[in-house]
Design a protein around this motif. Structure first.
Motif, PDB file in Angstrom:
ATOM      1  N   GLN A  38       0.838  -1.198   0.000  1.00  0.00           N
ATOM      2  CA  GLN A  38       0.000   0.000   0.000  1.00  0.00           C
ATOM      3  C   GLN A  38       0.868   1.240   0.000  1.00  0.00           C
TER       4      GLN A  38
ATOM      5  N   GLY B 229      -2.346   7.063  -1.933  1.00  0.00           N
ATOM      6  CA  GLY B 229      -2.916   7.451  -3.211  1.00  0.00           C
ATOM      7  C   GLY B 229      -2.931   6.370  -4.264  1.00  0.00           C
ATOM      8  N   LEU B 230      -2.381   5.191  -3.936  1.00  0.00           N
ATOM      9  CA  LEU B 230      -2.330   4.122  -4.931  1.00  0.00           C
ATOM     10  C   LEU B 230      -3.135   2.894  -4.517  1.00  0.00           C
ATOM     11  N   GLY B 231      -3.713   2.910  -3.362  1.00  0.00           N
ATOM     12  CA  GLY B 231      -4.485   1.749  -2.935  1.00  0.00           C
ATOM     13  C   GLY B 231      -3.587   0.561  -2.655  1.00  0.00           C
ATOM     14  N   LEU B 232      -4.126  -0.629  -2.864  1.00  0.00           N
ATOM     15  CA  LEU B 232      -3.407  -1.871  -2.603  1.00  0.00           C
ATOM     16  C   LEU B 232      -3.013  -2.517  -3.925  1.00  0.00           C
TER      17      LEU B 232
END
Lengths: 113, 117
Positions: free
Chosen positions: B37, B40-43
């Motif tokens: 994680q 701003g990019l999530g998972l």
């Protein structure tokens, strides 16, 4: 790379207000999941959606599987301070022969008492 | 006790060092996953394993390797850590999906915060 666009990226609202967030894709998805991540913890599943048009509630939370199968929405009614956290949408693309999930970027929610 | 545990919870290391992150689960699930994680990019999926003899690359496997030592254990290694691997790492587990479902719920550990200087 990312295939899900989640918006808004962040929200700062007053306690008691309703919240809406959504997730969109250029591809068709056959499953949508909504997770919440509390600070310092891993994501926890809130709602799972498996059919286009499906509308499912979990307490004050309601999520919908978009009829086009390319989007999903999460609403939180009457927000409270413990709603603070990061909300993620996740989905399984169609067609797919694996159980892999694709995650959105997350929506950070802050609630002012 | 937590169903999915990760060790360590926090780690600071230097560029070039070898690092191993461990994940254990008591849920009896066959499927295990490693995610990264970034803000701003999530998972993003690094590797996943559907049973003890199965290992698959995810979206961002370069620079990482994994080992599935047992049904309950799945470790992630950074052979030579670099600063852009600084991130929060999550392990997750799941059952296989039911016949009429494409996926099943993934249960996440508490995460490991890794900093590479």
């Amino acid at each position: 790379g990312q295939q899900l666009n989640q918006s808004p990226q962040s929200m700062f609202i007053q306690e008691g207000e309703d919240v809406s967030m959504n997730c969109t894709s250029s591809s068709i998805f056959n499953t949508w999941l909504w997770y919440k991540q509390d600070p310092g913890e891993g994501p926890v599943l809130l709602i799972a959606l498996y059919k286009a048009g499906e509308l499912t509630s979990n307490g004050r939370l309601t999520a919908q599987f978009g009829i086009t199968r390319k989007d999903s929405f999460l609403n939180i009614s009457a927000s409270i301070p413990s709603d603070v956290g990061i909300y993620f949408c996740a989905g399984r693309r169609f067609p797919s022969n694996t159980g892999k999930l694709i995650f959105g970027q997350g929506t950070t929610l802050q609630v002012k008492p | 006790d937590a169903d999915v545990t990760q060790t360590p919870r926090n780690r600071i290391t230097k560029t070039g060092k070898r690092i191993m992150l461990e994940c254990s689960q008591t849920k009896g699930h066959d499927r295990m996953y490693w995610y990264r994680q970034d803000p701003g990019l999530g998972l993003q999926l690094i590797y996943y394993s559907f049973d003890v003899k199965d290992i698959n690359k995810g979206e961002i496997s370069d620079g990482y390797s994994v080992s599935r030592q047992a049904q309950a254990k799945f470790s992630l290694s950074l052979e030579s850590a670099i600063p852009n691997q600084t991130a929060l790492y999550f392990c997750a587990t799941s059952d296989p999906p039911k016949r009429d479902r494409g996926v099943s719920e993934q249960f996440f550990g508490p995460g490991t915060r890794l900093t590479v200087l």
